[in-house]
Write a protein that holds these residues in place. Sequence first.
Motif, PDB file in Angstrom:
ATOM      1  N   GLU A  69       4.272   5.877  -5.266  1.00 25.06           N
ATOM      2  CA  GLU A  69       4.393   5.952  -6.717  1.00 25.06           C
ATOM      3  C   GLU A  69       3.426   6.978  -7.297  1.00 25.06           C
ATOM      4  O   GLU A  69       3.714   7.615  -8.310  1.00 25.06           O
ATOM      5  CB  GLU A  69       4.146   4.575  -7.330  1.00 25.06           C
ATOM      6  N   SER A  70       2.283   7.152  -6.630  1.00 28.50           N
ATOM      7  CA  SER A  70       1.291   8.128  -7.086  1.00 28.50           C
ATOM      8  C   SER A  70       1.628   9.543  -6.634  1.00 28.50           C
ATOM      9  O   SER A  70       1.542  10.488  -7.423  1.00 28.50           O
ATOM     10  CB  SER A  70      -0.099   7.745  -6.557  1.00 28.50           C
ATOM     11  N   GLU A  71       2.046   9.685  -5.372  1.00 30.15           N
ATOM     12  CA  GLU A  71       2.229  11.010  -4.784  1.00 30.15           C
ATOM     13  C   GLU A  71       3.663  11.529  -4.834  1.00 30.15           C
ATOM     14  O   GLU A  71       3.887  12.723  -4.645  1.00 30.15           O
ATOM     15  CB  GLU A  71       1.751  10.994  -3.319  1.00 30.15           C
ATOM     16  N   CYS A  72       4.621  10.632  -5.076  1.00 29.50           N
ATOM     17  CA  CYS A  72       6.022  11.069  -5.089  1.00 29.50           C
ATOM     18  C   CYS A  72       6.765  10.489  -6.294  1.00 29.50           C
ATOM     19  O   CYS A  72       7.730   9.723  -6.141  1.00 29.50           O
ATOM     20  CB  CYS A  72       6.716  10.657  -3.789  1.00 29.50           C
ATOM     21  N   PRO A  73       6.344  10.845  -7.509  1.00 29.30           N
ATOM     22  CA  PRO A  73       7.095  10.418  -8.704  1.00 29.30           C
ATOM     23  C   PRO A  73       8.399  11.193  -8.801  1.00 29.30           C
ATOM     24  O   PRO A  73       8.663  12.108  -8.008  1.00 29.30           O
ATOM     25  CB  PRO A  73       6.127  10.784  -9.838  1.00 29.30           C
ATOM     26  N   MET A  74       9.217  10.860  -9.773  1.00 32.19           N
ATOM     27  CA  MET A  74      10.505  11.535  -9.931  1.00 32.19           C
ATOM     28  C   MET A  74      10.338  13.029 -10.206  1.00 32.19           C
ATOM     29  O   MET A  74      11.223  13.821  -9.894  1.00 32.19           O
ATOM     30  CB  MET A  74      11.308  10.884 -11.059  1.00 32.19           C
TER      31      MET A  74
ATOM     32  N   GLU B 114       0.829  -1.206   0.000  1.00 27.67           N
ATOM     33  CA  GLU B 114       0.000   0.000   0.000  1.00 27.67           C
ATOM     34  C   GLU B 114       0.864   1.257   0.000  1.00 27.67           C
ATOM     35  O   GLU B 114       0.536   2.253  -0.669  1.00 27.67           O
ATOM     36  CB  GLU B 114      -0.940  -0.011   1.203  1.00 27.67           C
ATOM     37  N   ALA B 115       1.969   1.213   0.743  1.00 27.22           N
ATOM     38  CA  ALA B 115       2.886   2.362   0.771  1.00 27.22           C
ATOM     39  C   ALA B 115       3.494   2.588  -0.608  1.00 27.22           C
ATOM     40  O   ALA B 115       3.666   3.737  -1.033  1.00 27.22           O
ATOM     41  CB  ALA B 115       3.986   2.134   1.807  1.00 27.22           C
ATOM     42  N   ARG B 116       3.816   1.506  -1.307  1.00 29.64           N
ATOM     43  CA  ARG B 116       4.394   1.640  -2.642  1.00 29.64           C
ATOM     44  C   ARG B 116       3.395   2.293  -3.604  1.00 29.64           C
ATOM     45  O   ARG B 116       3.760   3.184  -4.373  1.00 29.64           O
ATOM     46  CB  ARG B 116       4.838   0.282  -3.182  1.00 29.64           C
ATOM     47  N   LYS B 117       2.146   1.861  -3.552  1.00 27.62           N
ATOM     48  CA  LYS B 117       1.127   2.457  -4.420  1.00 27.62           C
ATOM     49  C   LYS B 117       0.980   3.954  -4.118  1.00 27.62           C
ATOM     50  O   LYS B 117       0.898   4.788  -5.038  1.00 27.62           O
ATOM     51  CB  LYS B 117      -0.217   1.760  -4.207  1.00 27.62           C
TER      52      LYS B 117
ATOM     53  N   HIS C  20      12.854  20.838   0.555  1.00 26.12           N
ATOM     54  CA  HIS C  20      12.139  19.563   0.549  1.00 26.12           C
ATOM     55  C   HIS C  20      10.799  19.776  -0.138  1.00 26.12           C
ATOM     56  O   HIS C  20      10.385  20.919  -0.381  1.00 26.12           O
ATOM     57  CB  HIS C  20      11.941  19.038   1.974  1.00 26.12           C
ATOM     58  N   ASN C  21      10.139  18.671  -0.475  1.00 29.80           N
ATOM     59  CA  ASN C  21       8.836  18.771  -1.133  1.00 29.80           C
ATOM     60  C   ASN C  21       7.751  18.832  -0.061  1.00 29.80           C
ATOM     61  O   ASN C  21       7.380  17.808   0.527  1.00 29.80           O
ATOM     62  CB  ASN C  21       8.618  17.573  -2.064  1.00 29.80           C
ATOM     63  N   ALA C  22       7.245  20.012   0.188  1.00 25.88           N
ATOM     64  CA  ALA C  22       6.283  20.229   1.265  1.00 25.88           C
ATOM     65  C   ALA C  22       4.975  19.490   1.016  1.00 25.88           C
ATOM     66  O   ALA C  22       4.319  19.029   1.965  1.00 25.88           O
ATOM     67  CB  ALA C  22       6.019  21.722   1.440  1.00 25.88           C
ATOM     68  N   ASP C  23       4.565  19.363  -0.246  1.00 24.88           N
ATOM     69  CA  ASP C  23       3.320  18.673  -0.553  1.00 24.88           C
ATOM     70  C   ASP C  23       3.411  17.186  -0.213  1.00 24.88           C
ATOM     71  O   ASP C  23       2.486  16.614   0.382  1.00 24.88           O
ATOM     72  CB  ASP C  23       2.963  18.845  -2.031  1.00 24.88           C
ATOM     73  N   VAL C  24       4.527  16.564  -0.585  1.00 23.90           N
ATOM     74  CA  VAL C  24       4.722  15.148  -0.273  1.00 23.90           C
ATOM     75  C   VAL C  24       4.799  14.958   1.239  1.00 23.90           C
ATOM     76  O   VAL C  24       4.216  14.018   1.800  1.00 23.90           O
ATOM     77  CB  VAL C  24       5.995  14.612  -0.952  1.00 23.90           C
ATOM     78  N   TRP C  25       5.511  15.865   1.915  1.00 25.00           N
ATOM     79  CA  TRP C  25       5.662  15.753   3.360  1.00 25.00           C
ATOM     80  C   TRP C  25       4.299  15.857   4.053  1.00 25.00           C
ATOM     81  O   TRP C  25       4.013  15.083   4.984  1.00 25.00           O
ATOM     82  CB  TRP C  25       6.594  16.852   3.859  1.00 25.00           C
ATOM     83  N   LYS C  26       3.466  16.773   3.601  1.00 24.73           N
ATOM     84  CA  LYS C  26       2.136  16.925   4.193  1.00 24.73           C
ATOM     85  C   LYS C  26       1.331  15.642   4.053  1.00 24.73           C
ATOM     86  O   LYS C  26       0.628  15.222   4.998  1.00 24.73           O
ATOM     87  CB  LYS C  26       1.408  18.089   3.511  1.00 24.73           C
ATOM     88  N   LYS C  27       1.436  14.987   2.897  1.00 26.53           N
ATOM     89  CA  LYS C  27       0.687  13.752   2.671  1.00 26.53           C
ATOM     90  C   LYS C  27       1.234  12.596   3.513  1.00 26.53           C
ATOM     91  O   LYS C  27       0.469  11.749   3.991  1.00 26.53           O
ATOM     92  CB  LYS C  27       0.709  13.402   1.185  1.00 26.53           C
TER      93      LYS C  27
ATOM     94  N   MET D 150      10.212   4.339   0.918  1.00 23.26           N
ATOM     95  CA  MET D 150      10.677   5.722   0.788  1.00 23.26           C
ATOM     96  C   MET D 150      11.967   5.776  -0.009  1.00 23.26           C
ATOM     97  O   MET D 150      12.205   6.711  -0.785  1.00 23.26           O
ATOM     98  CB  MET D 150      10.881   6.335   2.169  1.00 23.26           C
ATOM     99  N   GLY D 151      12.807   4.765   0.165  1.00 21.40           N
ATOM    100  CA  GLY D 151      14.064   4.709  -0.576  1.00 21.40           C
ATOM    101  C   GLY D 151      13.868   4.475  -2.059  1.00 21.40           C
ATOM    102  O   GLY D 151      14.633   4.986  -2.883  1.00 21.40           O
ATOM    103  N   ARG D 152      12.857   3.742  -2.423  1.00 21.10           N
ATOM    104  CA  ARG D 152      12.592   3.445  -3.830  1.00 21.10           C
ATOM    105  C   ARG D 152      12.266   4.709  -4.611  1.00 21.10           C
ATOM    106  O   ARG D 152      12.593   4.805  -5.795  1.00 21.10           O
ATOM    107  CB  ARG D 152      11.425   2.461  -3.952  1.00 21.10           C
TER     108      ARG D 152
END
Length: 371
Positions: free
Chosen positions: A21-26, A15-18, A40-47, A79-81
């Motif tokens: 992959e959706s919220e933190c692409p390259m 579930e974390a991978r899905k 840092h990416n504040a949007d990703v951090w908020k999620k 997170m490392g992926r």
Amino acid sequence: MNFDFSEDQKFLGNEARKFLESECPMTAVRLVLNDDDVSHNADVWKKVVEMGWLGTAIPEEHGGLGLGLLEVCVLAEEMGRVLAPVPWASTVYFFTEALKIAGSSEQQADVLPRIVSGDVVGCYAASEGPGNPTAANLKTTFDGSTLSGTKVPVTDGDVATHAVVLAKEGSGASLVLVDLTGEGVTRKTLQTLDPTRSHAEIVFDKAPATRLGNAGDGEMLNDQILDHAAVLLAFEQLGGASRALEMATDYAKERYAFGRPIGGNQAIKHKLAEMYVKNEVARSNCFYGAWAVSTGAAELPEAAAAARIAACEAFWFASKENIQTHGGMGFTWEVDCHLFYRRAKLLAVQAGAPKVWKEKLVRTLENKNAA
């Protein structure tokens, strides 16, 4: 003995991978890389905060999920992926673990709930430059109520609201908790190989601080915290190494040269095979470390060192060979290979370089055999 994750933990990982992959692409990683003013990416951090992941190993009485470090290991790999450009490692692996290991019940009740809510972003400040920080060479001092000195480099030090600092107190060393938004604190962002994981120089000038644990226990507590962090970092490195291998394999199947996929060439096959072997060696050592850190086993120092060493080697090698497999394309800015190489080199020196952990492993084994 079965070191594999449980079905529930594997479900959490899937579930974390899905989600990531959706919220933190390259593209989310490159937003930080391409903007010198963004740390840092504040949007990703908020999620990530909204998902409750910061409280994974924080007890329920402090607002956390009340799970454990095995679940943090699962999340760390994911997170490392994606090379998550957020202060996750600093807050979860180092700052939270420092509070859980050394903090009083009052300190934990005050700070841990605010970590879960995202109001507190933590960092860990031990380094004062090259060399292993000890009571003998520390220049940052704590007088019982205030902190003075310079810490550099501090991972996510420009993002964090609070820090746990290793400082000299009397003839020994102590851990202290500092509010970085308070008076007596000056910060400067540093340029590093990987701007997606920010670093800072922090100068303390009689900054108000409170001790974690007992006076003089700093070095002992620092070793314990680093053992915990080393295992969690190893899983993050394992995630990056696994993704680098997947990228190289996919490209080797899709890239044609002289009418055939380049993956059919023996030289490419050998690269991919060696990447796989190193990744699997790292995974075995990571699982051993996960068992040790989650059970409080006496073998933790050697397990943490083994996981750290193997993961550093696997991630560096996989990121390097991923570039080589991509050939001329692999060296370009547009292709994502260099992002993994940057992160591999950076994580290899966080919490101590492989050489430090190799020496620690040898010492641990020597002391064990001498007992």
